[in-house]
Design an enzyme around this catalytic site. Structure first.
Site, short mmCIF file in Angstrom:
data_model
loop_
_atom_site.label_atom_id
_atom_site.label_comp_id
_atom_site.label_asym_id
_atom_site.label_seq_id
_atom_site.Cartn_x
_atom_site.Cartn_y
_atom_site.Cartn_z
N GLU A 75 3.51 -3.90 -20.38
CA GLU A 75 3.57 -2.89 -20.59
C GLU A 75 2.83 -1.49 -20.70
O GLU A 75 3.63 -0.52 -21.11
CB GLU A 75 3.15 -3.54 -22.11
CG GLU A 75 3.39 -4.66 -22.84
CD GLU A 75 5.73 -3.85 -23.55
OE1 GLU A 75 5.11 -3.57 -24.01
OE2 GLU A 75 5.88 -4.52 -23.07
N GLU A 100 1.95 4.32 -20.40
CA GLU A 100 1.51 4.51 -21.91
C GLU A 100 0.13 3.31 -21.84
O GLU A 100 0.56 2.04 -22.38
CB GLU A 100 1.93 4.06 -23.18
CG GLU A 100 3.10 5.14 -24.00
CD GLU A 100 4.07 5.00 -24.98
OE1 GLU A 100 3.17 5.11 -25.24
OE2 GLU A 100 4.59 4.72 -24.71
N GLU A 159 16.29 3.43 -25.05
CA GLU A 159 14.94 3.09 -24.05
C GLU A 159 16.14 2.12 -22.76
O GLU A 159 16.50 1.43 -23.43
CB GLU A 159 14.44 1.90 -24.33
CG GLU A 159 12.98 2.90 -25.53
CD GLU A 159 12.59 2.02 -27.12
OE1 GLU A 159 12.16 1.05 -25.66
OE2 GLU A 159 12.22 2.75 -27.45
N LYS A 188 -1.50 1.15 -24.19
CA LYS A 188 -0.84 0.01 -25.51
C LYS A 188 -1.68 -1.16 -25.43
O LYS A 188 -2.01 -1.61 -24.07
CB LYS A 188 0.66 0.15 -24.68
CG LYS A 188 1.55 1.44 -25.47
CD LYS A 188 3.30 1.07 -25.01
CE LYS A 188 3.45 0.03 -25.91
NZ LYS A 188 5.41 0.51 -25.69
#
Length: 510
Positions: free
Chosen positions: A338, A329, A275, A332
């Protein structure tokens, strides 16, 4: 006399043998770096799996990492030639670490079932387990061993590697890199982990986030250092022990991990970055989470990885990396940043300019789509729609009621989707974008919402209208570059061919 003849013949063929050995060495030991991408599924309006795979193909993404073993995505990836890393969730780690039979069942269901239709090359066991669930360390190691044992039983251990992604938090002070060591409280797990990776010839999976490193640094390092921007010589960070110069935080983090591995007396364990990315939006106190910074970082990361070099302490050891992530996302938990790491919207459009990804396309290539003409006769459009979905063989399931491309419910929208699906499939076999004058080619992407239209490269421009020319983006170095392949069958065939050639030549010496 016989000994003299043999010596002469050996010298005559010695150069030929050297060339063959060089070829063998190049094929089996040279690794060309690649850039892949992570696919998370905590996404509102996540496109159907088939559309996700179509986007991967459109953007020429050759490697993906899944956080679990999502059956729908795996089925859609069949026969795509995309290399896949599947994931064991953190919730599954404890179960698999307690039961060899559970691990064998997991392999049968999520790996063996899909090979060879899917090129599964790795299993990521958990995600940052040692820092998110510290007490699970012993179960993590046993789960990895049980999974590998199941791969051996299925004769898949040479193709599929087993490892576990770790964050930089397992490393104590990461600068200077030469003094970095693992957190000693984790050594009872990290040492057997490294033993496992060494024994199975696997690699250390590392999540690298200069964004967080920069935020924690409180201004110690310049922003350009985190963004992989070039630094002048007098601004480069120097390790006082090795005198190695670091132009970016990404390389420094890699070297800190390599030195930590060496501090436990292990070597020849390569690192794969599972990642790395940069958020493109954040809250009021997350001022560096911007589209501009995300664009700079991701493009520089791609360029950095594809140059094929390693970090300063391991310059000949290329690093492979997976960008975090395909879609943001938004479901999340946590701060705003985030939820905003994706490089694409769910309709397939890029969130920010990916100029370095596009640069591998040559000539005047652009992405084209076949759509219904404005003002076309509705009756002719309906006839064209009926033909495309029937005799033409277009897949029209997406424009059925309740499906992703049904709305707006009109003949122009439905005909455009059917025309485009037919054209993209059949243009190589003489199919045209005409439909009795009711269709036209365009560079404007007609995708909307979760309805994704697949385009194709058009090198000559051709019959297009509307919109600017859009380069066909790619996460690969280009069509003539070789990528690391984990196909043991292909390697075996090449090896046997070269070995046979060598043995045939050797027979001439006798």
């Amino acid at each position: 006399m016989f000994e003299v003849d043999v010596l002469v013949n050996w010298r005559r063929h010695e150069k030929w043998f050297a060339i063959v050995l060089l070829l063998v060495s190049a094929m089996f030991f040279h690794v060309r770096a690649f850039v892949g991408i992570n696919i998370g599924t905590h996404v509102s309006n996540l496109p159907p799996a088939s559309n996700v795979v179509s986007m991967l193909k459109l953007y020429k993404i050759t490697h993906v990492r899944l956080y679990d073993a999502d059956a729908q995505l795996l089925k859609a990836l069949a026969n795509s030639s995309i290399e896949v890393m599947v994931g064991v969730t953190n919730e599954e780690v404890l179960k698999l670490g307690k039961s060899p039979s559970a691990a064998a069942a997991w392999i049968n269901k999520n790996v063996a079932l899909y090979i060879p239709a899917i090129n599964i090359t790795a299993i990521a066991v958990g995600s940052e387990v040692l820092t998110s669930i510290p007490n699970a360390g012993p179960f993590l190691i046993r789960a990895m061993k049980y999974l590998h044992k199941a791969l051996v039983a299925a004769n898949l251990n040479l193709q599929v590697k087993v490892s576990t992604p770790q964050s930089m938090d397992v490393v104590l002070t990461s600068f200077p890199p030469s003094t970095a060591t693992f957190n000693s409280s984790l050594n009872s797990t990290i040492y057997p982990l490294l033993q496992f990776l060494k024994t199975t010839k696997s690699y250390y999976m590392l999540n690298v986030y200069p964004y967080y490193g920069y935020m924690k640094g409180n201004g110690i390092f310049p922003l350009d250092y985190a963004l992989l921007r070039p630094l002048s010589i007098n601004r480069r960070i120097v390790d006082p022990n090795t005198l190695l110069h670091y132009t970016n935080m990404f390389d420094a983090m890699l070297d800190a991990t390599y030195h930590s591995i060496k501090s436990l007396n292990f070597s020849d364990i390569p690192i794969v970055v599972t990642e790395s990315g940069w958020p493109w939006s954040g809250g009021a106190n997350e001022t560096y989470a911007t589209k501009k910074n995300a664009e700079i970082y991701v493009n520089n990361l791609i360029s950095r990885v594809l140059n094929g070099s390693g970090p300063p302490s391991e310059p000949t050891n290329p690093v492979n990396a997976y960008v975090y992530e395909l879609f943001s996302e938004d479901q999340k938990p946590g701060p705003m940043s985030e939820k905003n790491w994706g490089v694409l919207l769910t309709n397939g459009s890029a969130i920010y300019r990916l100029s370095l990804i596009s640069s591998s396309v040559t000539g005047s290539s652009s992405v084209v789509y076949c759509v219904a003409k404005d003002g076309a006769d509705p009756g002719k459009l309906q006839s064209g729609l009926n033909w495309a979905c029937g005799q033409g063989g277009a897949n029209c399931s997406a424009i059925q009621p309740g499906q992703t491309c049904f709305l707006p419910d009109n003949v122009v929208n439905h005909a455009s989707y059917a025309y485009n699906d037919y054209y993209q499939k059949m243009q190589g076999n003489g199919g045209t974008c005409d439909f009795e004058g009711t269709a036209t080619l365009t560079n404007t992407n007609p995708s909307h919402g979760s309805c994704v239209y697949i385009g194709s490269a058009n090198a000559g421009g051709g019959n297009t209208d509307g919109g600017a020319s859009v380069p066909a983006p790619s996460l690969s170095p280009g069509p003539f570059s070789s990528f690391r392949s984990s196909s043991s069958k292909l390697k075996a065939q090449l090896f046997h061919f070269l070995l046979s050639s060598m043995l045939l030549s050797a027979s001439f010496l006798l």
